[in-house]
Motif scaffolding. Sequence first.
Motif, PDB file in Angstrom:
ATOM      1  N   SER A   1     -56.930  -0.063 -58.613  1.00 18.99           N
ATOM      2  CA  SER A   1     -56.818   1.302 -58.584  1.00 18.99           C
ATOM      3  C   SER A   1     -57.726   2.117 -59.813  1.00 18.99           C
ATOM      4  CB  SER A   1     -55.599   2.033 -58.629  1.00 18.99           C
ATOM      5  OG  SER A   1     -54.853   1.416 -57.479  1.00 18.99           O
ATOM      6  N   LEU A   2     -57.965   3.184 -59.443  1.00 21.24           N
ATOM      7  CA  LEU A   2     -58.999   3.801 -60.363  1.00 21.24           C
ATOM      8  C   LEU A   2     -58.229   5.160 -60.857  1.00 21.24           C
ATOM      9  CD1 LEU A   2     -62.351   3.192 -58.980  1.00 21.24           C
ATOM     10  CD2 LEU A   2     -61.922   2.267 -61.045  1.00 21.24           C
ATOM     11  N   PRO A   3     -58.472   5.432 -62.213  1.00 12.97           N
ATOM     12  CA  PRO A   3     -57.926   6.806 -62.492  1.00 12.97           C
ATOM     13  C   PRO A   3     -58.411   7.920 -61.493  1.00 12.97           C
ATOM     14  CG  PRO A   3     -59.062   5.474 -64.320  1.00 12.97           C
ATOM     15  CD  PRO A   3     -59.398   5.122 -63.103  1.00 12.97           C
ATOM     16  N   PRO A   4     -57.572   8.958 -61.512  1.00  9.77           N
ATOM     17  CA  PRO A   4     -57.717  10.008 -60.539  1.00  9.77           C
ATOM     18  C   PRO A   4     -59.243  10.852 -60.658  1.00  9.77           C
ATOM     19  CG  PRO A   4     -55.438  10.240 -61.369  1.00  9.77           C
ATOM     20  CD  PRO A   4     -56.479   9.112 -62.366  1.00  9.77           C
ATOM     21  N   SER A   5     -59.905  10.654 -61.940  1.00 11.79           N
ATOM     22  CA  SER A   5     -61.081  11.261 -62.110  1.00 11.79           C
ATOM     23  C   SER A   5     -62.413  10.685 -61.484  1.00 11.79           C
ATOM     24  CB  SER A   5     -61.286  11.714 -63.454  1.00 11.79           C
ATOM     25  OG  SER A   5     -61.315  10.266 -64.241  1.00 11.79           O
ATOM     26  N   SER A   6     -61.864   9.464 -60.936  1.00 12.31           N
ATOM     27  CA  SER A   6     -63.006   8.591 -60.322  1.00 12.31           C
ATOM     28  C   SER A   6     -63.274   9.092 -58.941  1.00 12.31           C
ATOM     29  CB  SER A   6     -62.642   7.186 -60.408  1.00 12.31           C
ATOM     30  OG  SER A   6     -62.258   6.639 -61.681  1.00 12.31           O
TER      31      SER A   6
END
Length: 262
Positions: free
Chosen positions: A110-115
């Motif tokens: 998973s990636l950070p929400p800002s991605s």
Amino acid sequence: MVSQHVAIDSRGADARERWQFALVAHGSDCATAATPGVAVASLTVNIDPQSQSTLLFTSEAGGDGRVFGLLGLLSDQTCTTCPTSTLDVRAVHAAFGASAERVNLSINYSLPPSSPVPFVNVLFANNIPYGQTAPVGGAGYDCDTAWRGAADLPATYTVQLAAQAVSEDVLARSERVTLKGDLLLRSRMATVFFLGGGDGVRAPEPEFVLCYEGARQAGMTVCDRIRATAVPRPLVGDAGAPHDAGDAGVKPADATDDDVLL
């Protein structure tokens, strides 16, 4: 097990000279290694004296059911044209339980929400034969963007590795682990070994070994064992068996007896 790189000759080897490597039982007399039946496995090859290589020891089943050892030579020459947005990653298939298969390896996280995208799930190695590396990057390594992105993940984020047969049957999934991102960014090279691949009886349970190459001058000196779980395969002839949904969306990573590792 992965050893440090060691010099094979102190007098200056000739590139035309053939070298014999042999694996013998502990306590054996090395002078008898060339005697038929003494070595567990042997290999005779030409080696460039300026190169680095890895000897890979794997087990293979014969037609009569007996298990015998094999030595293979993997080039450690890395890709020299990778851009800064990628890492050199090599995958090695050493899973006895899946020795009849060519395998693909994938990484997901998973990636950070800002991605711009929330999740990465991509293949980073394709069509790997048993006892070999993926034929990419010219010598087994490839410039990979997914691993470069994983190296930048916050410490609280984890990744999962998976192996699947070229037929698309998923063979094994690793537990979720945190990468040593600082080592990846420092070394810019990594090797992923897929091991075991069996049911724990005839072949060991599957696992992955991740080696951060270049973390020290000696080579693969920092390696992590990553436990994995075998995925039961559909019975032959079961036309109604569904494909494993966990890897249904896998796409190429770039838009552009026990196995022992020596």
